[in-house]
Design an enzyme around this catalytic site. Structure first.
Site, PDB file in Angstrom:
ATOM      1  N   ARG A 145      48.640  79.980 -30.154  1.00 50.57           N
ATOM      2  CA  ARG A 145      49.147  81.276 -30.494  1.00 50.57           C
ATOM      3  C   ARG A 145      50.817  81.247 -30.200  1.00 50.57           C
ATOM      4  O   ARG A 145      51.428  82.140 -30.519  1.00 50.57           O
ATOM      5  CB  ARG A 145      48.505  82.170 -29.435  1.00 50.57           C
ATOM      6  CG  ARG A 145      47.189  82.343 -29.820  1.00 50.57           C
ATOM      7  CD  ARG A 145      46.579  82.946 -28.655  1.00 50.57           C
ATOM      8  NE  ARG A 145      47.065  84.631 -28.764  1.00 50.57           N
ATOM      9  CZ  ARG A 145      46.207  85.862 -29.100  1.00 50.57           C
ATOM     10  NH1 ARG A 145      44.805  85.498 -29.656  1.00 50.57           N
ATOM     11  NH2 ARG A 145      46.609  86.743 -29.309  1.00 50.57           N
ATOM     12  N   TYR A 148      53.712  82.429 -32.751  1.00 53.59           N
ATOM     13  CA  TYR A 148      53.828  83.571 -32.980  1.00 53.59           C
ATOM     14  C   TYR A 148      54.438  84.185 -31.583  1.00 53.59           C
ATOM     15  O   TYR A 148      55.544  84.863 -31.365  1.00 53.59           O
ATOM     16  CB  TYR A 148      52.482  84.353 -33.176  1.00 53.59           C
ATOM     17  CG  TYR A 148      52.690  85.901 -33.151  1.00 53.59           C
ATOM     18  CD1 TYR A 148      53.402  86.496 -34.339  1.00 53.59           C
ATOM     19  CD2 TYR A 148      52.241  86.884 -32.437  1.00 53.59           C
ATOM     20  CE1 TYR A 148      53.429  87.918 -34.486  1.00 53.59           C
ATOM     21  CE2 TYR A 148      52.537  88.192 -32.470  1.00 53.59           C
ATOM     22  CZ  TYR A 148      53.250  88.791 -33.661  1.00 53.59           C
ATOM     23  OH  TYR A 148      53.420  90.149 -33.750  1.00 53.59           O
ATOM     24  N   VAL A 190      40.836  92.814 -34.358  1.00 54.26           N
ATOM     25  CA  VAL A 190      39.186  93.317 -33.829  1.00 54.26           C
ATOM     26  C   VAL A 190      38.820  94.659 -34.483  1.00 54.26           C
ATOM     27  O   VAL A 190      37.970  94.671 -34.830  1.00 54.26           O
ATOM     28  CB  VAL A 190      39.432  93.421 -32.157  1.00 54.26           C
ATOM     29  CG1 VAL A 190      40.477  94.581 -31.901  1.00 54.26           C
ATOM     30  CG2 VAL A 190      37.881  93.661 -31.677  1.00 54.26           C
ATOM     31  N   VAL A 191      39.826  95.254 -34.714  1.00 48.59           N
ATOM     32  CA  VAL A 191      39.315  96.645 -35.455  1.00 48.59           C
ATOM     33  C   VAL A 191      38.983  96.619 -36.887  1.00 48.59           C
ATOM     34  O   VAL A 191      38.009  96.899 -37.243  1.00 48.59           O
ATOM     35  CB  VAL A 191      40.541  97.722 -35.452  1.00 48.59           C
ATOM     36  CG1 VAL A 191      40.355  98.950 -35.914  1.00 48.59           C
ATOM     37  CG2 VAL A 191      40.860  98.245 -33.853  1.00 48.59           C
ATOM     38  N   ASN A 193      37.916  93.711 -38.073  1.00 45.00           N
ATOM     39  CA  ASN A 193      36.846  92.900 -38.138  1.00 45.00           C
ATOM     40  C   ASN A 193      35.472  93.743 -37.973  1.00 45.00           C
ATOM     41  O   ASN A 193      34.418  93.643 -38.500  1.00 45.00           O
ATOM     42  CB  ASN A 193      36.728  91.984 -36.959  1.00 45.00           C
ATOM     43  CG  ASN A 193      37.551  90.670 -37.288  1.00 45.00           C
ATOM     44  OD1 ASN A 193      38.150  90.378 -38.566  1.00 45.00           O
ATOM     45  ND2 ASN A 193      37.614  89.883 -36.502  1.00 45.00           N
ATOM     46  N   GLN A 212      37.100  91.701 -22.185  1.00 46.45           N
ATOM     47  CA  GLN A 212      38.450  91.774 -22.294  1.00 46.45           C
ATOM     48  C   GLN A 212      38.972  93.242 -23.164  1.00 46.45           C
ATOM     49  O   GLN A 212      38.142  93.852 -23.581  1.00 46.45           O
ATOM     50  CB  GLN A 212      39.049  90.657 -23.050  1.00 46.45           C
ATOM     51  CG  GLN A 212      38.632  90.839 -24.788  1.00 46.45           C
ATOM     52  CD  GLN A 212      37.217  89.890 -24.740  1.00 46.45           C
ATOM     53  OE1 GLN A 212      36.166  90.129 -24.086  1.00 46.45           O
ATOM     54  NE2 GLN A 212      37.093  89.176 -26.091  1.00 46.45           N
ATOM     55  N   PRO A 277      44.071  86.881 -24.634  1.00 46.89           N
ATOM     56  CA  PRO A 277      44.400  87.716 -23.265  1.00 46.89           C
ATOM     57  C   PRO A 277      43.322  88.412 -22.886  1.00 46.89           C
ATOM     58  O   PRO A 277      42.483  88.943 -23.698  1.00 46.89           O
ATOM     59  CB  PRO A 277      45.367  88.441 -23.746  1.00 46.89           C
ATOM     60  CG  PRO A 277      46.353  88.126 -24.897  1.00 46.89           C
ATOM     61  CD  PRO A 277      45.059  87.168 -25.459  1.00 46.89           C
ATOM     62  N   GLN A 279      43.457  91.078 -20.431  1.00 47.66           N
ATOM     63  CA  GLN A 279      43.819  92.326 -20.443  1.00 47.66           C
ATOM     64  C   GLN A 279      45.158  92.541 -21.146  1.00 47.66           C
ATOM     65  O   GLN A 279      45.975  91.798 -21.315  1.00 47.66           O
ATOM     66  CB  GLN A 279      43.963  92.551 -19.115  1.00 47.66           C
ATOM     67  CG  GLN A 279      42.649  92.910 -18.160  1.00 47.66           C
ATOM     68  CD  GLN A 279      43.172  93.169 -16.793  1.00 47.66           C
ATOM     69  OE1 GLN A 279      43.885  92.663 -16.177  1.00 47.66           O
ATOM     70  NE2 GLN A 279      42.627  94.049 -16.406  1.00 47.66           N
TER      71      GLN A 279
END
Length: 318
Positions: A145, A148, A190-191, A193, A212, A277, A279
């Site tokens: 990562r 980025y 995630v949203v 997906n 998480q 991550p 959190q």
């Protein structure tokens, strides 16, 4: 009071957030130049603006110099989802670093005020929770990562060195997870997906145990934060966190998507990706103080709008 029309450049202007920003600026009476190389942005995101005499679009890569006359620059150009920025990590770093150098150079030449779309990824996998702007982060400089994370960190360095050395007017926002219509269906976030999987009846992929956390800000709230930050006095440079401080686990998000779509999809669990991550939650005290800003749209309301967008999009794709 009439609004003074400004010439505004938006790099990454055909992307998810850039297109909404362009729309807001045109509606406010400004002349907008949208610049995008369409790596992740889509012309269809701004097609409805093409008939406006206040809007123009230019295919251009910010890693190359750009010579235009503008009053303000919003630098949003960079792939922002792991799927896209890891596809060509060298180009991702170039976009953040060379792009920042080129846009800062343009701001220096024209005297323009310049906004940098930084990211909560500068905090890495945080050891401080929630994250304040004073936290320096816990970032792996050689991980998958890093292109980025470190690219955006270097861009912030450049912005503040141009501010100190050349007295540029800079505004730096650290963006936390954002969602809404015009997200790319294959961006791996995630949203998008969860929604696409739910609407197709596919298993919903949870990484790790789903404990998480993330904080989800609806796109309209975030764009409002951009504009308010740009309009602050010169001494307000940022960085300023922009995001929703309400925290959700991935399991909670998945359950909300299942409820709102009515899907029969089941959950499937996969190993946690490297450097993901555990959190992520912003402290937005500075945004409240300097911008009089905080998110207004609740998660289920924003998800309802986003699901409706993806329902229509999937009909066209499928």
């Amino acid at each position: 009071m009439s609004i003074v029309s400004k010439r505004v450049l938006v790099t990454g202007g055909a992307g998810f957030l850039g297109s909404h920003l362009c729309e807001r600026l045109v509606d406010a009476g400004h002349d907008v130049l949208c610049v995008d190389n369409y790596y992740t942005g889509r012309r269809s995101n701004v097609a409805h603006l093409l008939d406006s005499d206040r809007f123009e679009i230019l295919r251009h890569d910010v890693t190359f110099s750009l010579f235009v006359e503008v009053d303000e620059i919003y630098n949003l150009a960079c792939p922002a989802s792991p799927v896209h920025y890891q596809h060509d990590p060298v180009q991702t770093t170039k976009t953040s670093v060379h792009g920042a150098i080129n846009m800062l150079g343009l701001a220096k030449r024209t005297g323009a005020k310049i906004f940098q779309a930084s990211t909560s990824e500068v905090y890495g996998d945080p050891t401080v929770h929630p994250q304040t702007e004073e936290y320096w982060g816990n970032v792996n400089p050689i991980g998958i990562r890093s292109c980025y994370d470190e690219g955006k960190r270097c861009a912030e360095t450049l912005f503040f060195d141009y501010y100190r050395q050349h007295q540029l007017q800079i505004k730096v926002a650290r963006i936390f997870n954002t969602y809404g219509p015009r997200m790319h269906p294959a961006d791996g976030r995630v949203v998008s997906n969860f929604i696409v999987q739910a609407l197709r009846g596919d298993p919903i992929t949870i990484y790790g145990e789903g404990q998480q956390t993330r904080s989800f800000c609806y796109r309209d709230d975030l764009v409002e934060g951009f504009i308010r930050l740009m309009d602050t006095p010169a001494e307000v440079t940022g960085p300023i966190n922009l995001g929703n401080p309400v925290e959700f686990t991935m399991l909670e998000l998945a359950q909300n998507v299942i409820d709102l779509t009515g899907t029969s999809s089941k959950l499937t669990f996969q190993p946690l990706p490297a450097d993901d991550p555990k959190q992520r939650q912003p402290d937005i005290s500075k945004a409240k103080k300097y911008l009089d800003w905080e998110p207004k749209v609740k998660l289920r309301e924003g998800l309802t709008h986003t699901i409706a967008y993806f329902e229509q999009l999937l009909k066209e794709i499928d």
